[in-house]
Write an enzyme that holds these catalytic residues in place. Structure first.
Site, PDB file in Angstrom:
ATOM      1  N   ASP A 125       0.870  -1.178   0.000  1.00 43.68           N
ATOM      2  CA  ASP A 125       0.000   0.000   0.000  1.00 43.68           C
ATOM      3  C   ASP A 125       0.910   1.232   0.000  1.00 43.68           C
ATOM      4  O   ASP A 125       2.134   1.116  -0.209  1.00 43.68           O
ATOM      5  CB  ASP A 125      -0.990  -0.037   1.179  1.00 43.68           C
ATOM      6  CG  ASP A 125      -0.319   0.146   2.528  1.00 43.68           C
ATOM      7  OD1 ASP A 125       0.926   0.237   2.585  1.00 43.68           O
ATOM      8  OD2 ASP A 125      -1.046   0.199   3.537  1.00 43.68           O
ATOM      9  N   CYS A 169       3.198  -3.189   4.057  1.00 43.36           N
ATOM     10  CA  CYS A 169       2.316  -2.075   4.438  1.00 43.36           C
ATOM     11  C   CYS A 169       2.966  -1.372   5.625  1.00 43.36           C
ATOM     12  O   CYS A 169       4.184  -1.464   5.793  1.00 43.36           O
ATOM     13  CB  CYS A 169       0.890  -2.553   4.721  1.00 43.36           C
ATOM     14  SG  CYS A 169       0.688  -3.692   6.098  1.00 43.36           S
ATOM     15  N   THR A 227       2.607  -1.905   8.937  1.00 46.20           N
ATOM     16  CA  THR A 227       3.037  -2.872   9.956  1.00 46.20           C
ATOM     17  C   THR A 227       3.243  -4.282   9.405  1.00 46.20           C
ATOM     18  O   THR A 227       3.813  -5.124  10.105  1.00 46.20           O
ATOM     19  CB  THR A 227       1.973  -2.981  11.055  1.00 46.20           C
ATOM     20  OG1 THR A 227       0.735  -3.405  10.441  1.00 46.20           O
ATOM     21  CG2 THR A 227       1.758  -1.645  11.770  1.00 46.20           C
ATOM     22  N   HIS A 231      10.010 -24.471   8.832  1.00 46.81           N
ATOM     23  CA  HIS A 231       9.010 -25.222   9.602  1.00 46.81           C
ATOM     24  C   HIS A 231       7.586 -25.045   9.087  1.00 46.81           C
ATOM     25  O   HIS A 231       6.771 -25.949   9.210  1.00 46.81           O
ATOM     26  CB  HIS A 231       9.051 -24.799  11.076  1.00 46.81           C
ATOM     27  CG  HIS A 231      10.265 -25.264  11.794  1.00 46.81           C
ATOM     28  ND1 HIS A 231      10.378 -25.269  13.174  1.00 46.81           N
ATOM     29  CD2 HIS A 231      11.466 -25.732  11.326  1.00 46.81           C
ATOM     30  CE1 HIS A 231      11.568 -25.734  13.521  1.00 46.81           C
ATOM     31  NE2 HIS A 231      12.253 -25.998  12.428  1.00 46.81           N
ATOM     32  N   HIS A 271       7.478 -31.638   9.975  1.00 46.19           N
ATOM     33  CA  HIS A 271       6.733 -30.402   9.754  1.00 46.19           C
ATOM     34  C   HIS A 271       5.642 -30.554   8.695  1.00 46.19           C
ATOM     35  O   HIS A 271       4.684 -29.779   8.683  1.00 46.19           O
ATOM     36  CB  HIS A 271       7.682 -29.274   9.345  1.00 46.19           C
ATOM     37  CG  HIS A 271       8.775 -29.049  10.335  1.00 46.19           C
ATOM     38  ND1 HIS A 271       8.543 -28.596  11.615  1.00 46.19           N
ATOM     39  CD2 HIS A 271      10.112 -29.259  10.241  1.00 46.19           C
ATOM     40  CE1 HIS A 271       9.690 -28.525  12.262  1.00 46.19           C
ATOM     41  NE2 HIS A 271      10.664 -28.914  11.463  1.00 46.19           N
TER      42      HIS A 271
HETATM   43  C1  RB5 Z   1      -1.980   2.543   6.653  1.00 43.19           C
HETATM   44  O1  RB5 Z   1      -2.051   3.707   7.405  1.00 43.19           O
HETATM   45  C2  RB5 Z   1      -1.793   1.325   7.560  1.00 43.19           C
HETATM   46  O2  RB5 Z   1      -2.934   1.116   8.317  1.00 43.19           O
HETATM   47  C3  RB5 Z   1      -1.453   0.109   6.740  1.00 43.19           C
HETATM   48  O3  RB5 Z   1      -0.326   0.359   5.981  1.00 43.19           O
HETATM   49  C4  RB5 Z   1      -1.122  -1.155   7.521  1.00 43.19           C
HETATM   50  O4  RB5 Z   1      -0.191  -0.902   8.504  1.00 43.19           O
HETATM   51  C5  RB5 Z   1      -2.266  -1.934   7.992  1.00 43.19           C
HETATM   52  O5  RB5 Z   1      -2.099  -3.027   8.571  1.00 43.19           O
END
Ligand code: RB5
Length: 143
Positions: free
Chosen positions: A8, A65, A67, A98, A133
């Site tokens: 994203d 993204c 996180t 694994h 596994h």
């Molecule tokens: C975007 O602001 C953020 O929410 C997205 O990149 C991501 O971290 C969502 O899991």
């Protein structure tokens, strides 16, 4: 190896670094977007990539993204996709050995580019060990 990559807006810059690293490692990579930092919805990209991994169009996928969490939740809705969020190389390596992970997710707001490249190399360089596994991974699909 044929890998798809997507992000994203939050993951766009790191994705381009990872894409360049893949090309330098002679991996064939297809960028599914997003193509700039305009706000974008991560599930759109995660689903597109996961569908292709599930169907065998791409051997593996990489999603970035903010996180890595939203990408992994979305990708794991697809049967046959085993997406992992990694913020260090040890988990990335073990997720291959694994868990036979086939989609690597990273958070551009969590890991810097140096760590991201170490994670990428750990994930690319490790193979599924099978053996004890294999039945465990098979059980994942049982639901
Ligand atoms: C975007 O602001 C953020 O929410 C997205 O990149 C991501 O971290 C969502 O899991």
């Amino acid at each position: 190896m044929f890998i798809a990559i997507a992000s994203d807006h939050a993951g766009f810059a790191l994705k381009k670094e990872l894409e360049a690293a893949l090309v330098a490692r002679l991996v064939t990579v297809e960028d599914l977007g997003t193509h700039d930092t305009t706000s974008a919805d991560y599930p759109d990209y995660a689903h597109r990539l996961a569908e292709g991994v599930a169907s065998g169009k791409w051997e593996r996928g990489i999603l970035v993204c903010g996180t890595g969490v939203g990408m992994s939740i979305s990708a794991n809705r697809h049967k046959g996709v085993r997406a992992v969020v990694c913020s260090e190389p040890y988990t990335a390596r073990l997720s291959r050995q694994h868990n036979d992970s086939n989609v690597l997710c990273m958070g551009a707001r969590v890991v810097g580019p140096g760590m991201a490249l170490d994670i990428l190399d750990a994930w690319l360089g490790a193979a599924f060990e099978g053996g004890r596994h294999a039945p465990r991974v098979a059980k994942i699909e049982r639901g």
